[in-house]
Each structure stands twice: as structure tokens, then as C-alpha cells.
Motif scaffolding. Sequence first.
Motif, PDB file in Angstrom:
ATOM      1  N   ARG A  94      46.901   1.228 -33.367  1.00 36.50           N
ATOM      2  CA  ARG A  94      47.438   1.282 -32.004  1.00 36.50           C
ATOM      3  C   ARG A  94      48.077   2.636 -31.732  1.00 36.50           C
ATOM      4  NH1 ARG A  94      51.434  -3.565 -31.266  1.00 36.50           N
ATOM      5  NH2 ARG A  94      51.615  -2.720 -29.144  1.00 36.50           N
ATOM      6  N   ASN A  95      48.898   3.097 -32.661  1.00 35.65           N
ATOM      7  CA  ASN A  95      49.557   4.396 -32.485  1.00 35.65           C
ATOM      8  C   ASN A  95      48.536   5.523 -32.394  1.00 35.65           C
ATOM      9  OD1 ASN A  95      52.513   4.486 -32.319  1.00 35.65           O
ATOM     10  ND2 ASN A  95      52.459   3.364 -34.252  1.00 35.65           N
ATOM     11  N   GLN A  96      47.508   5.452 -33.223  1.00 39.52           N
ATOM     12  CA  GLN A  96      46.480   6.493 -33.205  1.00 39.52           C
ATOM     13  C   GLN A  96      45.686   6.444 -31.904  1.00 39.52           C
ATOM     14  OE1 GLN A  96      44.460   5.437 -36.824  1.00 39.52           O
ATOM     15  NE2 GLN A  96      45.731   6.778 -38.094  1.00 39.52           N
ATOM     16  N   GLY A  97      45.407   5.242 -31.405  1.00 36.62           N
ATOM     17  CA  GLY A  97      44.717   5.121 -30.137  1.00 36.62           C
ATOM     18  C   GLY A  97      45.511   5.747 -29.007  1.00 36.62           C
ATOM     19  N   LYS A  98      46.813   5.484 -28.998  1.00 36.45           N
ATOM     20  CA  LYS A  98      47.677   6.075 -27.973  1.00 36.45           C
ATOM     21  C   LYS A  98      47.734   7.587 -28.126  1.00 36.45           C
ATOM     22  CE  LYS A  98      50.577   5.892 -24.536  1.00 36.45           C
ATOM     23  NZ  LYS A  98      50.171   5.443 -23.185  1.00 36.45           N
ATOM     24  N   PHE A  99      47.752   8.055 -29.360  1.00 39.76           N
ATOM     25  CA  PHE A  99      47.748   9.494 -29.624  1.00 39.76           C
ATOM     26  C   PHE A  99      46.499  10.149 -29.035  1.00 39.76           C
ATOM     27  CE2 PHE A  99      46.366  12.868 -32.686  1.00 39.76           C
ATOM     28  CZ  PHE A  99      47.356  13.804 -32.401  1.00 39.76           C
ATOM     29  N   LEU A 100      45.344   9.532 -29.250  1.00 41.00           N
ATOM     30  CA  LEU A 100      44.106  10.059 -28.690  1.00 41.00           C
ATOM     31  C   LEU A 100      44.154  10.059 -27.165  1.00 41.00           C
ATOM     32  CD1 LEU A 100      41.515   8.276 -31.013  1.00 41.00           C
ATOM     33  CD2 LEU A 100      42.056  10.722 -31.002  1.00 41.00           C
ATOM     34  N   GLN A 101      44.684   9.001 -26.593  1.00 37.96           N
ATOM     35  CA  GLN A 101      44.787   8.911 -25.142  1.00 37.96           C
ATOM     36  C   GLN A 101      45.674  10.035 -24.587  1.00 37.96           C
ATOM     37  OE1 GLN A 101      47.209   5.805 -22.934  1.00 37.96           O
ATOM     38  NE2 GLN A 101      45.139   4.986 -22.631  1.00 37.96           N
ATOM     39  N   ILE A 102      46.782  10.295 -25.253  1.00 34.91           N
ATOM     40  CA  ILE A 102      47.690  11.364 -24.806  1.00 34.91           C
ATOM     41  C   ILE A 102      47.010  12.718 -24.908  1.00 34.91           C
ATOM     42  CG2 ILE A 102      49.820  12.587 -25.393  1.00 34.91           C
ATOM     43  CD1 ILE A 102      51.036   9.841 -26.074  1.00 34.91           C
ATOM     44  N   LEU A 103      46.265  12.950 -25.989  1.00 33.38           N
ATOM     45  CA  LEU A 103      45.541  14.219 -26.117  1.00 33.38           C
ATOM     46  C   LEU A 103      44.573  14.402 -24.952  1.00 33.38           C
ATOM     47  CD1 LEU A 103      44.680  14.433 -29.934  1.00 33.38           C
ATOM     48  CD2 LEU A 103      46.447  15.698 -28.691  1.00 33.38           C
ATOM     49  N   ALA A 104      43.853  13.333 -24.615  1.00 31.14           N
ATOM     50  CA  ALA A 104      42.903  13.413 -23.503  1.00 31.14           C
ATOM     51  C   ALA A 104      43.629  13.692 -22.187  1.00 31.14           C
ATOM     52  CB  ALA A 104      42.097  12.120 -23.406  1.00 31.14           C
ATOM     53  N   GLN A 105      44.802  13.109 -22.036  1.00 29.95           N
ATOM     54  CA  GLN A 105      45.579  13.351 -20.819  1.00 29.95           C
ATOM     55  C   GLN A 105      46.115  14.782 -20.777  1.00 29.95           C
ATOM     56  OE1 GLN A 105      48.243  10.029 -21.459  1.00 29.95           O
ATOM     57  NE2 GLN A 105      47.275   8.825 -19.838  1.00 29.95           N
ATOM     58  N   ILE A 106      46.503  15.315 -21.928  1.00 27.89           N
ATOM     59  CA  ILE A 106      47.028  16.683 -21.984  1.00 27.89           C
ATOM     60  C   ILE A 106      45.969  17.685 -21.533  1.00 27.89           C
ATOM     61  CG2 ILE A 106      47.744  18.525 -23.574  1.00 27.89           C
ATOM     62  CD1 ILE A 106      49.283  16.373 -25.146  1.00 27.89           C
ATOM     63  N   VAL A 107      44.731  17.485 -21.968  1.00 19.09           N
ATOM     64  CA  VAL A 107      43.665  18.427 -21.582  1.00 19.09           C
ATOM     65  C   VAL A 107      43.076  18.090 -20.218  1.00 19.09           C
ATOM     66  CG1 VAL A 107      43.079  18.898 -23.992  1.00 19.09           C
ATOM     67  CG2 VAL A 107      41.806  17.149 -22.746  1.00 19.09           C
ATOM     68  N   GLY A 108      43.563  17.010 -19.593  1.00 18.80           N
ATOM     69  CA  GLY A 108      43.044  16.624 -18.289  1.00 18.80           C
ATOM     70  C   GLY A 108      41.572  16.276 -18.336  1.00 18.80           C
ATOM     71  N   ALA A 109      41.184  15.516 -19.332  1.00 18.24           N
ATOM     72  CA  ALA A 109      39.766  15.272 -19.592  1.00 18.24           C
ATOM     73  C   ALA A 109      39.065  14.563 -18.436  1.00 18.24           C
ATOM     74  CB  ALA A 109      39.606  14.458 -20.867  1.00 18.24           C
ATOM     75  N   ARG A 110      37.969  15.156 -18.020  1.00 18.83           N
ATOM     76  CA  ARG A 110      37.075  14.532 -17.050  1.00 18.83           C
ATOM     77  C   ARG A 110      35.771  14.101 -17.742  1.00 18.83           C
ATOM     78  NH1 ARG A 110      37.328  14.839 -11.527  1.00 18.83           N
ATOM     79  NH2 ARG A 110      38.791  16.584 -11.637  1.00 18.83           N
ATOM     80  N   SER A 111      35.502  14.697 -18.900  1.00 18.46           N
ATOM     81  CA  SER A 111      34.305  14.341 -19.666  1.00 18.46           C
ATOM     82  C   SER A 111      34.682  14.269 -21.143  1.00 18.46           C
ATOM     83  CB  SER A 111      33.194  15.369 -19.450  1.00 18.46           C
ATOM     84  OG  SER A 111      33.619  16.658 -19.831  1.00 18.46           O
TER      85      SER A 111
END
Length: 224
Positions: free
Chosen positions: A43-60
Amino acid sequence: MAEDQWTEVDQYFSESLLPSDPTLESALEASATAGLPAISVSRNQGKFLQILAQIVGARSILEIGTLGGYSTIWLARALRAGGHLITLEVDPKHADVAQLNVSRAGLQDVVEIRIGNALETLPQLSAERRGPFDLIFIDADKQNIPTYFEWGLKLSRPGTLIVVDNVVRNGTVLDADSSDPSVQGVRNFIELLGAESRASGAVIQTVGTKGYDGFAIVLVGSAT
């Protein structure tokens, strides 16, 4: 004793920071019921990945290794409006479970699951000009990580973040003479990364419910 403590600490952080999520919990339950291996991120790792994607503003986003779609859901939820995630899975059974989990999460319109050996589907993505991707998560068979990483670079742009899971392998990554193809795959990847002028990376070691392992975090377009 150490592993018990890692698990308890991991659970403490998860319970304190991550509210119960029936969708994610049902994804894990469905994967277990279908007999998929219990190797999804925590769960923590999943949230970590989600935050990374949000930091880079991922569209793809490109994910190599879908399993039951647990990490897929975490990542897809981070996509900006109009975003898209492509995830590659070699096992049709795993892909079927993932498709159901993704649909239950209401993400079927933004997630595309491609079935087949990633060594074949990655060149197809390149031929279709599907990219560059803003974030690439590599969590598939470890012996082929070097090749996946090379394709990741081809499908990237300056500023793309590449995350590679399971690179510590309970410390066995230290064994240069290991006969384990997974260990050698990680070591070959690390050697490639260390010599790569188009990207810069670091490894974060992790402990918790998934034992002792770690992520490699790579920023494309940043020289070492």
C-alpha cells in the motif's frame, strides 16, 4: 524479529496515512482468488508511485508488468485530465484479472492492457509512436530489466521518470557470481545506468511487508 518489526512499522504508516480503499482491497482479493502470486507492491509503495506520477504531472504512463492491476490503479488515479496509461502483461490470465479490477475501479477508459511478451510489445509501441511517456514503471521479469530500461529510454523525453522495482532482492544484488538470472539482470541494469549519459539515477532501499528490497529512480535528461 527485524522482519516482524518492518511489517508492523509498514502497517502503522499505512493505517495512519492511507484510508481504507475498498476498490484497491478488492483488487488484491480478486488477484488472490485467481491464484496470482502475492507480489504486488505494498500500500505504501503504491501511494509512493502515485505521488511520483503526480509530481511529474503525468499525462502518459507506461507500466511493464501488470499482474492483477493493483499498481496500475494507483498510477492511473494520478493521471492528469485526458491522460492515458498503457500496461504490458505477458500472461493472459493475469491480464483478465487486471481488466476486471481496472473496470471495477472505473478506469477502463484511461487504461489499456496489452497482452504479450514485452520484448515484442515495446517495439510495437515505438512503431506506433506511442510516447514519449512521462513516467515508466518497470516491474516485470528481472533478467530482462536491461532491455526494458533501454526501451524505456527510447520511449522517454527529458524529464521522464523511470522507476524500476525489486532491485535489491534481499541484498543478493551484491553477489557478482550469482547464478540467479534475476540478480544478474539487476546488476546489468545498474551497470547500464551507471554508464548512461542520458539519465541519472539512485536506488532507495525499502523494508516492510514486502521484505527487504528497493526501487531505482531514474530521471531522463539528467546527466550523472
